[in-house]
Design a protein around this motif. Structure first.
Motif, PDB file in Angstrom:
ATOM      1  N   LYS A   1       0.838  -1.196   0.000  1.00  0.00           N
ATOM      2  CA  LYS A   1       0.000   0.000   0.000  1.00  0.00           C
ATOM      3  C   LYS A   1       0.872   1.245   0.000  1.00  0.00           C
ATOM      4  CE  LYS A   1      -3.665  -2.265   2.700  1.00  0.00           C
ATOM      5  NZ  LYS A   1      -4.456  -2.210   3.969  1.00  0.00           N
ATOM      6  N   ARG A   2       0.588   2.144  -0.921  1.00  0.00           N
ATOM      7  CA  ARG A   2       1.307   3.411  -0.972  1.00  0.00           C
ATOM      8  C   ARG A   2       0.718   4.349   0.080  1.00  0.00           C
ATOM      9  NH1 ARG A   2       1.185   4.963  -7.297  1.00  0.00           N
ATOM     10  NH2 ARG A   2       2.268   6.828  -6.495  1.00  0.00           N
ATOM     11  N   ARG A   3       1.573   4.805   0.999  1.00  0.00           N
ATOM     12  CA  ARG A   3       1.093   5.649   2.086  1.00  0.00           C
ATOM     13  C   ARG A   3       2.132   6.697   2.463  1.00  0.00           C
ATOM     14  NH1 ARG A   3      -0.128   1.423   6.711  1.00  0.00           N
ATOM     15  NH2 ARG A   3       1.604   0.366   5.671  1.00  0.00           N
ATOM     16  N   VAL A   4       1.639   7.854   2.881  1.00  0.00           N
ATOM     17  CA  VAL A   4       2.441   8.839   3.605  1.00  0.00           C
ATOM     18  C   VAL A   4       1.977   8.804   5.046  1.00  0.00           C
ATOM     19  CG1 VAL A   4       2.925  11.285   3.933  1.00  0.00           C
ATOM     20  CG2 VAL A   4       2.881  10.328   1.626  1.00  0.00           C
ATOM     21  N   ARG A   5       2.926   8.692   5.977  1.00  0.00           N
ATOM     22  CA  ARG A   5       2.591   8.488   7.381  1.00  0.00           C
ATOM     23  C   ARG A   5       3.336   9.501   8.260  1.00  0.00           C
ATOM     24  NH1 ARG A   5       2.513   2.458   9.284  1.00  0.00           N
ATOM     25  NH2 ARG A   5       0.392   3.041   9.935  1.00  0.00           N
ATOM     26  N   SER A   6       2.870   9.626   9.487  1.00  0.00           N
ATOM     27  CA  SER A   6       3.503  10.534  10.438  1.00  0.00           C
ATOM     28  C   SER A   6       3.386   9.963  11.843  1.00  0.00           C
ATOM     29  CB  SER A   6       2.844  11.917  10.380  1.00  0.00           C
ATOM     30  OG  SER A   6       3.457  12.819  11.288  1.00  0.00           O
ATOM     31  N   ALA A   7       4.380  10.256  12.671  1.00  0.00           N
ATOM     32  CA  ALA A   7       4.370   9.879  14.083  1.00  0.00           C
ATOM     33  C   ALA A   7       5.119  10.959  14.848  1.00  0.00           C
ATOM     34  CB  ALA A   7       5.004   8.509  14.302  1.00  0.00           C
ATOM     35  N   ARG A   8       4.926  10.966  16.170  1.00  0.00           N
ATOM     36  CA  ARG A   8       5.575  11.980  17.004  1.00  0.00           C
ATOM     37  C   ARG A   8       5.936  11.405  18.357  1.00  0.00           C
ATOM     38  NH1 ARG A   8       1.554  16.787  17.695  1.00  0.00           N
ATOM     39  NH2 ARG A   8       1.640  16.678  15.430  1.00  0.00           N
ATOM     40  N   ARG A   9       6.801  12.104  19.071  1.00  0.00           N
ATOM     41  CA  ARG A   9       7.166  11.720  20.426  1.00  0.00           C
ATOM     42  C   ARG A   9       7.489  12.980  21.224  1.00  0.00           C
ATOM     43  NH1 ARG A   9      12.113   7.935  20.459  1.00  0.00           N
ATOM     44  NH2 ARG A   9      12.286   8.480  22.658  1.00  0.00           N
ATOM     45  N   ARG A  10       7.358  12.872  22.531  1.00  0.00           N
ATOM     46  CA  ARG A  10       7.684  13.980  23.415  1.00  0.00           C
ATOM     47  C   ARG A  10       9.188  14.001  23.674  1.00  0.00           C
ATOM     48  NH1 ARG A  10       3.389  17.381  23.230  1.00  0.00           N
ATOM     49  NH2 ARG A  10       1.500  16.095  23.116  1.00  0.00           N
ATOM     50  N   LEU A  11       9.716  15.198  23.844  1.00  0.00           N
ATOM     51  CA  LEU A  11      11.143  15.329  24.088  1.00  0.00           C
ATOM     52  C   LEU A  11      11.544  14.808  25.457  1.00  0.00           C
ATOM     53  CD1 LEU A  11      11.915  18.866  22.622  1.00  0.00           C
ATOM     54  CD2 LEU A  11      12.316  16.635  21.564  1.00  0.00           C
ATOM     55  N   ASP A  12      10.584  14.751  26.389  1.00  0.00           N
ATOM     56  CA  ASP A  12      10.927  14.321  27.741  1.00  0.00           C
ATOM     57  C   ASP A  12      10.913  12.810  27.898  1.00  0.00           C
ATOM     58  OD1 ASP A  12       8.231  13.888  27.564  1.00  0.00           O
ATOM     59  OD2 ASP A  12       7.660  15.200  29.218  1.00  0.00           O
ATOM     60  N   GLY A  13      10.833  12.078  26.778  1.00  0.00           N
ATOM     61  CA  GLY A  13      10.934  10.623  26.856  1.00  0.00           C
ATOM     62  C   GLY A  13       9.724   9.935  26.275  1.00  0.00           C
ATOM     63  N   GLY A  14       9.723   8.621  26.400  1.00  0.00           N
ATOM     64  CA  GLY A  14       8.648   7.838  25.816  1.00  0.00           C
ATOM     65  C   GLY A  14       8.968   7.461  24.385  1.00  0.00           C
ATOM     66  N   GLY A  15       8.125   6.614  23.811  1.00  0.00           N
ATOM     67  CA  GLY A  15       8.352   6.147  22.449  1.00  0.00           C
ATOM     68  C   GLY A  15       7.540   6.941  21.442  1.00  0.00           C
ATOM     69  N   TRP A  16       7.594   6.464  20.203  1.00  0.00           N
ATOM     70  CA  TRP A  16       6.849   7.102  19.129  1.00  0.00           C
ATOM     71  C   TRP A  16       5.363   6.769  19.240  1.00  0.00           C
ATOM     72  CZ3 TRP A  16       9.288  10.666  16.427  1.00  0.00           C
ATOM     73  CH2 TRP A  16      10.683  10.602  16.345  1.00  0.00           C
ATOM     74  N   SER A  17       4.542   7.713  18.864  1.00  0.00           N
ATOM     75  CA  SER A  17       3.106   7.473  18.819  1.00  0.00           C
ATOM     76  C   SER A  17       2.773   6.456  17.736  1.00  0.00           C
ATOM     77  CB  SER A  17       2.361   8.777  18.531  1.00  0.00           C
ATOM     78  OG  SER A  17       2.650   9.225  17.204  1.00  0.00           O
ATOM     79  N   GLU A  18       1.578   5.922  17.818  1.00  0.00           N
ATOM     80  CA  GLU A  18       1.100   5.080  16.729  1.00  0.00           C
ATOM     81  C   GLU A  18       1.069   5.909  15.452  1.00  0.00           C
ATOM     82  OE1 GLU A  18      -0.418   1.344  15.337  1.00  0.00           O
ATOM     83  OE2 GLU A  18       0.415   1.945  17.279  1.00  0.00           O
ATOM     84  N   PRO A  19       1.669   5.434  14.347  1.00  0.00           N
ATOM     85  CA  PRO A  19       1.679   6.245  13.126  1.00  0.00           C
ATOM     86  C   PRO A  19       0.277   6.437  12.561  1.00  0.00           C
ATOM     87  CG  PRO A  19       2.500   4.031  12.682  1.00  0.00           C
ATOM     88  CD  PRO A  19       2.367   4.142  14.170  1.00  0.00           C
ATOM     89  N   VAL A  20       0.068   7.596  11.961  1.00  0.00           N
ATOM     90  CA  VAL A  20      -1.198   7.885  11.298  1.00  0.00           C
ATOM     91  C   VAL A  20      -0.961   7.946   9.795  1.00  0.00           C
ATOM     92  CG1 VAL A  20      -2.159   9.125  13.262  1.00  0.00           C
ATOM     93  CG2 VAL A  20      -0.895  10.386  11.535  1.00  0.00           C
ATOM     94  N   ASP A  21      -1.912   7.476   9.043  1.00  0.00           N
ATOM     95  CA  ASP A  21      -1.857   7.558   7.590  1.00  0.00           C
ATOM     96  C   ASP A  21      -2.387   8.918   7.154  1.00  0.00           C
ATOM     97  OD1 ASP A  21      -0.883   5.004   7.485  1.00  0.00           O
ATOM     98  OD2 ASP A  21      -2.762   4.073   6.861  1.00  0.00           O
ATOM     99  N   VAL A  22      -1.508   9.715   6.599  1.00  0.00           N
ATOM    100  CA  VAL A  22      -1.877  11.049   6.147  1.00  0.00           C
ATOM    101  C   VAL A  22      -2.389  11.018   4.715  1.00  0.00           C
ATOM    102  CG1 VAL A  22      -0.953  13.351   5.680  1.00  0.00           C
ATOM    103  CG2 VAL A  22      -0.274  12.131   7.745  1.00  0.00           C
ATOM    104  N   ALA A  23      -1.834  10.146   3.890  1.00  0.00           N
ATOM    105  CA  ALA A  23      -2.271  10.012   2.499  1.00  0.00           C
ATOM    106  C   ALA A  23      -2.193   8.556   2.094  1.00  0.00           C
ATOM    107  CB  ALA A  23      -1.410  10.867   1.574  1.00  0.00           C
ATOM    108  N   THR A  24      -3.210   8.104   1.402  1.00  0.00           N
ATOM    109  CA  THR A  24      -3.240   6.761   0.826  1.00  0.00           C
ATOM    110  C   THR A  24      -3.693   6.886  -0.624  1.00  0.00           C
ATOM    111  OG1 THR A  24      -5.525   6.395   1.526  1.00  0.00           O
ATOM    112  CG2 THR A  24      -3.797   5.699   3.052  1.00  0.00           C
ATOM    113  N   GLY A  25      -3.621   5.783  -1.362  1.00  0.00           N
ATOM    114  CA  GLY A  25      -4.064   5.817  -2.757  1.00  0.00           C
ATOM    115  C   GLY A  25      -2.893   5.957  -3.694  1.00  0.00           C
TER     116      GLY A  25
END
Length: 412
Positions: free
Chosen positions: A292-316
């Motif tokens: 599947k062709r996708r553009v995705r994004s994830a983020r994290r806080r600078l004070d620690g922790g892991g990456w968020s669950e990625p979100v699909d920003v664009a598909t198709g």
């Protein structure tokens, strides 16, 4: 507020994403002339955007130039460097980067003349805010006839507390088989170094000893250190997006942003983008994992922790070539190329916050394929600048548009 559909955040899956109709843009041809290409956007210490590009300089030479956006508009272009024998490629793009009020850095690529993809990084510095520039240096000692490029630059605190030039690049020295030097496993490495304003090199390190050969890197400096995003490569040809961080104890590999398992035997020439703002660092990327062709994004806080669950920003039908910039609060803007078919592509832009992506804006249309290059974006207040390469009668030109109040419209 303009009506639009938003995405429901359900375990990282996209439920709905629709464009706001008639989203306004402010057109501007920009300061770059006909013949220009390979745009980059950066910003001065006080937030003024800087657009750089490469243009022809006679029949067989090129020059790297930039313009700064002030209250009265784009300033007169300034030439950083000029010369023949440059390596000019749609994916491996030179840059001009303000690091402090006075210290700027710029890089471009010079062919070695020993093979198509044998080229070196040329790095120059300015200590007067970009007005005059040093003679270039090569920021590493290696002279192998291999690729050295896909550079990211940031301000690195020096021993005295003053800023120096930090840079990361893809390095092909291990692609030349030389068992006597330990080069018995052909691969590209991700390396970093620090260069003082006077050109003194120091602190070259290997961040990752096996990465994708020609996917651009991206870096951002934060209070928690420098983050570099890149496309990794395993021995099994899995090429997911990874991030490393340089803190007080040196470089630490943080691993994959998302364990997607994209198996591809060749480089997709599609790197990630990373940006930071407030207490958040965000990453955007393209993948075809799972077919599947996708553009995705994830983020994290600078004070620690892991990456968020990625979100699909664009598909198709996205083609990737992503850009990312912080806009305000927890809002980032993300850009990508969308394949429209029949040799055309659209430059799409969307805002992403903790709730997910908002409304999509089409910033421009351009040609598809390599000639489209990599669009660039930069935040300016609540607006977003977009730069891309357009073509007319087989002549390229870097153009710019401004998307006003994108942070607010993205929340519609």
């Amino acid at each position: 507020m303009m009506a639009c559909a938003r995405r429901a955040l359900l375990g990282g899956a996209v439920v709905m994403l629709a464009a706001c109709g008639g989203a306004p843009t402010t057109g501007d041809d920009g300061p770059a002339p006909a013949g220009s290409q390979l745009p980059r956007l950066s910003a001065t210490a006080d937030g003024r955007p800087v657009l750089s590009w490469v243009e022809p300089d006679g029949a067989a030479a090129h020059r790297l130039r930039y313009s700064r956006l002030d209250a009265d508009g784009w300033g007169a272009p300034v030439t950083v460097a000029r010369g023949s024998g440059w390596f000019v490629n749609w994916a491996d793009v030179p840059s001009v980067v303000p690091l402090t009020d006075t210290l700027w850095a710029a890089h471009w690529l010079v062919s070695q003349g020993r093979g198509t993809y044998a080229y070196d990084v040329a790095l120059a510095t300015s200590t007067d805010g970009g007005r005059t520039w040093s003679a270039p240096i090569t920021p590493y000692p290696d002279d192998s006839p291999t690729e050295h490029g896909f550079v990211s630059i940031w301000a690195e605190p020096g021993p005295s507390g003053d800023a120096e030039v930090g840079l990361a690049w893809l390095d092909g020295r291990h692609m030349v088989l030389d068992p006597a030097r330990g080069h018995d496993d052909p691969r590209t490495t991700l390396r970093a170094a620090v260069v003082a304003p006077d050109g003194q090199r120091r602190a070259e390190e290997v961040i990752d000893d096996r990465v994708c050969d020609c996917c651009p890197t991206s870096a951002t400096r934060t209070p928690a250190g420098t983050f570099v995003a890149y496309r990794d490569r395993t021995a099994a040809e899995i090429r997911d997006i990874h991030v490393a961080r340089r803190g007080d104890d040196g470089w630490q590999r943080l691993g994959a942003v998302a364990a997607e398992g994209w198996h591809i035997t060749g480089c997709p020439v599609n790197g990630p983008a990373i940006a930071a703002g407030g207490d958040v660092v965000a990453v955007a990327w393209y993948t075809e994992a799972g077919g599947k062709r996708r553009v995705r994004s994830a983020r994290r806080r600078l004070d620690g922790g892991g990456w968020s669950e990625p979100v699909d920003v664009a598909t198709g039908t996205p083609a990737g070539r992503v850009g990312l910039t912080w806009v305000t609060d927890d809002v980032f803007a993300l850009s990508w190329l969308e394949d429209l078919g029949d040799g055309a592509a659209a430059v799409r832009v969307v805002t992403v916050d903790d709730a997910g992506p908002g409304s999509v804006t089409t910033a421009a249309t351009t040609g598809a394929g390599r000639r489209a290059g990599v669009p660039r974006i930069a935040g300016i207040g609540g607006d977003v600048l977009v730069a891309w390469t357009s073509w007319h009668d087989d002549v390229p030109r870097v153009r710019v548009t401004r998307l006003p109040d994108l942070a607010e419209r993205g929340r519609c």
